[in-house]
Design a protein around this motif. Structure first.
Motif, PDB file in Angstrom:
ATOM      1  N   PHE A 111       0.827  -1.197   0.000  1.00  0.00           N
ATOM      2  CA  PHE A 111       0.000   0.000   0.000  1.00  0.00           C
ATOM      3  C   PHE A 111       0.869   1.257   0.000  1.00  0.00           C
ATOM      4  O   PHE A 111       1.964   1.269   0.579  1.00  0.00           O
ATOM      5  N   PRO A 112       0.382   2.320  -0.622  1.00  0.00           N
ATOM      6  CA  PRO A 112       1.127   3.587  -0.618  1.00  0.00           C
ATOM      7  C   PRO A 112       1.353   4.092   0.801  1.00  0.00           C
ATOM      8  O   PRO A 112       0.600   3.763   1.724  1.00  0.00           O
ATOM      9  N   SER A 113       2.371   4.910   0.964  1.00  0.00           N
ATOM     10  CA  SER A 113       2.736   5.394   2.297  1.00  0.00           C
ATOM     11  C   SER A 113       1.668   6.297   2.909  1.00  0.00           C
ATOM     12  O   SER A 113       1.637   6.485   4.125  1.00  0.00           O
ATOM     13  N   ASN A 114       0.785   6.863   2.071  1.00  0.00           N
ATOM     14  CA  ASN A 114      -0.246   7.754   2.605  1.00  0.00           C
ATOM     15  C   ASN A 114      -1.516   7.012   3.015  1.00  0.00           C
ATOM     16  O   ASN A 114      -2.499   7.629   3.417  1.00  0.00           O
ATOM     17  N   TYR A 115      -1.512   5.685   2.925  1.00  0.00           N
ATOM     18  CA  TYR A 115      -2.671   4.899   3.354  1.00  0.00           C
ATOM     19  C   TYR A 115      -2.734   4.857   4.881  1.00  0.00           C
ATOM     20  O   TYR A 115      -1.714   4.864   5.563  1.00  0.00           O
ATOM     21  N   HIS A 116      -3.957   4.804   5.394  1.00  0.00           N
ATOM     22  CA  HIS A 116      -4.173   4.628   6.825  1.00  0.00           C
ATOM     23  C   HIS A 116      -4.363   3.134   7.100  1.00  0.00           C
ATOM     24  O   HIS A 116      -5.054   2.439   6.352  1.00  0.00           O
ATOM     25  N   SER A 117      -3.760   2.646   8.163  1.00  0.00           N
ATOM     26  CA  SER A 117      -3.888   1.227   8.497  1.00  0.00           C
ATOM     27  C   SER A 117      -4.140   1.065   9.990  1.00  0.00           C
ATOM     28  O   SER A 117      -3.592   1.808  10.811  1.00  0.00           O
ATOM     29  N   LEU A 118      -4.991   0.104  10.311  1.00  0.00           N
ATOM     30  CA  LEU A 118      -5.308  -0.215  11.700  1.00  0.00           C
ATOM     31  C   LEU A 118      -5.283  -1.725  11.875  1.00  0.00           C
ATOM     32  O   LEU A 118      -5.672  -2.474  10.969  1.00  0.00           O
ATOM     33  N   SER A 119      -4.830  -2.180  13.032  1.00  0.00           N
ATOM     34  CA  SER A 119      -4.796  -3.609  13.349  1.00  0.00           C
ATOM     35  C   SER A 119      -5.369  -3.817  14.744  1.00  0.00           C
ATOM     36  O   SER A 119      -4.998  -3.102  15.681  1.00  0.00           O
ATOM     37  N   VAL A 120      -6.267  -4.795  14.867  1.00  0.00           N
ATOM     38  CA  VAL A 120      -6.890  -5.093  16.154  1.00  0.00           C
ATOM     39  C   VAL A 120      -6.799  -6.600  16.401  1.00  0.00           C
ATOM     40  O   VAL A 120      -7.337  -7.382  15.614  1.00  0.00           O
ATOM     41  N   PRO A 121      -6.125  -7.038  17.469  1.00  0.00           N
ATOM     42  CA  PRO A 121      -6.082  -8.473  17.782  1.00  0.00           C
ATOM     43  C   PRO A 121      -7.399  -8.930  18.397  1.00  0.00           C
ATOM     44  O   PRO A 121      -8.046  -8.186  19.139  1.00  0.00           O
ATOM     45  N   SER A 122      -7.799 -10.140  18.088  1.00  0.00           N
ATOM     46  CA  SER A 122      -9.035 -10.684  18.648  1.00  0.00           C
ATOM     47  C   SER A 122      -8.967 -12.205  18.568  1.00  0.00           C
ATOM     48  O   SER A 122      -7.930 -12.777  18.221  1.00  0.00           O
ATOM     49  N   GLU A 123     -10.084 -12.861  18.868  1.00  0.00           N
ATOM     50  CA  GLU A 123     -10.101 -14.321  18.829  1.00  0.00           C
ATOM     51  C   GLU A 123     -11.531 -14.842  18.813  1.00  0.00           C
ATOM     52  O   GLU A 123     -12.472 -14.152  19.209  1.00  0.00           O
ATOM     53  N   TRP A 124     -11.665 -16.063  18.309  1.00  0.00           N
ATOM     54  CA  TRP A 124     -12.900 -16.824  18.468  1.00  0.00           C
ATOM     55  C   TRP A 124     -12.656 -17.789  19.624  1.00  0.00           C
ATOM     56  O   TRP A 124     -11.769 -18.654  19.549  1.00  0.00           O
ATOM     57  N   SER A 125     -13.399 -17.646  20.687  1.00  0.00           N
ATOM     58  CA  SER A 125     -13.199 -18.537  21.826  1.00  0.00           C
ATOM     59  C   SER A 125     -14.511 -18.708  22.570  1.00  0.00           C
ATOM     60  O   SER A 125     -15.278 -17.754  22.725  1.00  0.00           O
ATOM     61  N   SER A 126     -14.759 -19.918  22.998  1.00  0.00           N
ATOM     62  CA  SER A 126     -15.933 -20.221  23.805  1.00  0.00           C
ATOM     63  C   SER A 126     -17.194 -19.646  23.159  1.00  0.00           C
ATOM     64  O   SER A 126     -17.559 -20.013  22.049  1.00  0.00           O
ATOM     65  N   ARG A 127     -17.832 -18.688  23.811  1.00  0.00           N
ATOM     66  CA  ARG A 127     -19.095 -18.141  23.317  1.00  0.00           C
ATOM     67  C   ARG A 127     -18.943 -17.280  22.071  1.00  0.00           C
ATOM     68  O   ARG A 127     -19.922 -17.023  21.372  1.00  0.00           O
ATOM     69  N   SER A 128     -17.735 -16.790  21.774  1.00  0.00           N
ATOM     70  CA  SER A 128     -17.576 -15.892  20.623  1.00  0.00           C
ATOM     71  C   SER A 128     -17.281 -16.636  19.327  1.00  0.00           C
ATOM     72  O   SER A 128     -17.048 -16.009  18.297  1.00  0.00           O
ATOM     73  N   ALA A 129     -17.277 -17.966  19.346  1.00  0.00           N
ATOM     74  CA  ALA A 129     -17.078 -18.753  18.127  1.00  0.00           C
ATOM     75  C   ALA A 129     -18.451 -19.130  17.582  1.00  0.00           C
ATOM     76  O   ALA A 129     -18.919 -20.256  17.737  1.00  0.00           O
ATOM     77  N   GLY A 130     -19.113 -18.151  16.957  1.00  0.00           N
ATOM     78  CA  GLY A 130     -20.510 -18.328  16.562  1.00  0.00           C
ATOM     79  C   GLY A 130     -20.731 -19.052  15.256  1.00  0.00           C
ATOM     80  O   GLY A 130     -21.865 -19.389  14.928  1.00  0.00           O
ATOM     81  N   GLY A 131     -19.663 -19.279  14.465  1.00  0.00           N
ATOM     82  CA  GLY A 131     -19.825 -19.982  13.203  1.00  0.00           C
ATOM     83  C   GLY A 131     -20.410 -19.104  12.114  1.00  0.00           C
ATOM     84  O   GLY A 131     -20.627 -17.903  12.287  1.00  0.00           O
ATOM     85  N   PRO A 132     -20.707 -19.690  10.942  1.00  0.00           N
ATOM     86  CA  PRO A 132     -21.206 -18.923   9.797  1.00  0.00           C
ATOM     87  C   PRO A 132     -22.679 -18.567   9.945  1.00  0.00           C
ATOM     88  O   PRO A 132     -23.412 -19.216  10.699  1.00  0.00           O
ATOM     89  N   PRO A 133     -23.142 -17.540   9.219  1.00  0.00           N
ATOM     90  CA  PRO A 133     -24.548 -17.133   9.329  1.00  0.00           C
ATOM     91  C   PRO A 133     -25.513 -18.200   8.850  1.00  0.00           C
ATOM     92  O   PRO A 133     -26.661 -18.245   9.297  1.00  0.00           O
TER      93      PRO A 133
END
Length: 305
Positions: A111-133
């Protein structure tokens, strides 16, 4: 697509497990860097220069080292700058051979140097592993992120899983996908509760690999939800959500939903049937209240017996 300009590319042949030799001496499950693409002016042959990062092995294709094809097309050597060098791992192959024997094209976007980028760590675990719609149930329990851009633009969103080969991390790769949903006009929901076709802005179905990404054109000032999910409910794993945009972007993690479960049963006197049956009021009833505020709520009924 200007985003693909000056991107790094590689090709690979996916077959079975592990790296083994396949047709024309090509290794399976092994990435080859794409260095150059040329079209021969005299014959119209299209050639692709690829390189084995290991720097070894022997390619047995039409345009292999010292092949008769170089003699049959004497202008080709000058046109592509062909040098039959040893030990570099680079070789020319026809475009037709590449399409026939390679199964995957990998693109590493720069990506060009003027692009904005964000990164957020997360996980699927226990109740948050909801599967596909498609499985319904608890899809809305998957990790969710609120996304908005200052001005309309094309945004690249990726779900990146950790490399399971790195010792000590204990991570494993699971088939993962993601969907980008537009919030309904005039609404400001806390999270996305369902996938409706008219709200889907972009979607990538689950695939086995460390990264799954989509490109989506987003409207400035509009709220979107990004929902990464796994191919089956209950599949756990860690990931990083990454977003690249030429415009200012805001990415917020949505707090997990509060889940309350109540077990009950229809039995004897408490099996009142459905309305307008006069005994309907005898069915089990559950009282729901909120603490001094309006809330979004989803009620699900699941039979356990």
């Amino acid at each position: 697509d200007t985003v693909l300009e000056r991107s790094l590319m590689a090709v690979s042949r996916n077959a079975g497990k592990g790296e083994g030799e396949g047709p024309l001496g090509l290794l399976s499950n092994h990435a080859y860097a794409v260095l150059d693409v040329r079209s021969l002016p005299d014959s119209g042959h299209r050639l692709v220069l690829v390189r084995d990062p290991w720097g070894k092995g022997t390619f047995a294709g039409q345009w292999r080292k010292l092949s008769e094809m170089w003699k049959l097309h004497p202008t080709a050597e000058k046109a592509v700058g062909y040098v039959p060098d040893e030990g570099t791992g680079a070789f020319w192959m026809s475009f037709e051979e590449l399409v026939q024997h390679m199964t995957t094209l990998h693109v590493c976007r720069i990506f060009p140097s003027n692009y904005h980028s964000l990164s957020v760590p997360s996980e699927w675990s226990s109740r948050s592993a909801g599967g596909p719609p498609e499985e319904g149930g608890g899809w809305f329990r998957n990790p969710q992120f609120r996304l908005s851009v200052a001005t309309s633009c094309k945004v690249v969103i990726s779900v990146v899983q950790y490399d399971p080969k790195v010792p000590g991390r204990g991570h494993r790769t699971v088939p993962a996908g993601l969907v980008v949903l537009r919030a309904r006009k005039g609404a400001a929901p806390v999270r996305a509760w369902e996938v409706s076709d008219d709200l889907v802005t972009a979607r990538a179905d689950p695939r086995m690999g460390r990264e799954t990404s989509v490109s989506a054109r987003l409207q400035g000032g509009t709220l979107y939800f990004v929902v990464p999910y796994t191919s089956t409910e209950g599949s756990e794993g860690a990931f990083i959500l990454r977003c690249y945009s030429p415009s200012m972007v805001e990415l917020q993690r949505v707090p997990p939903p509060v889940v309350a479960e109540v077990r009950s049963e229809w039995l004897g006197h408490y099996a009142g049937g459905r309305r307008p049956n006069p005994t309907w009021l005898k069915n089990p009833q559950i009282l729901m209240t909120s603490a001094n505020c309006d809330v979004d709520c989803v009620v699900q009924l699941e039979r356990t017996g």
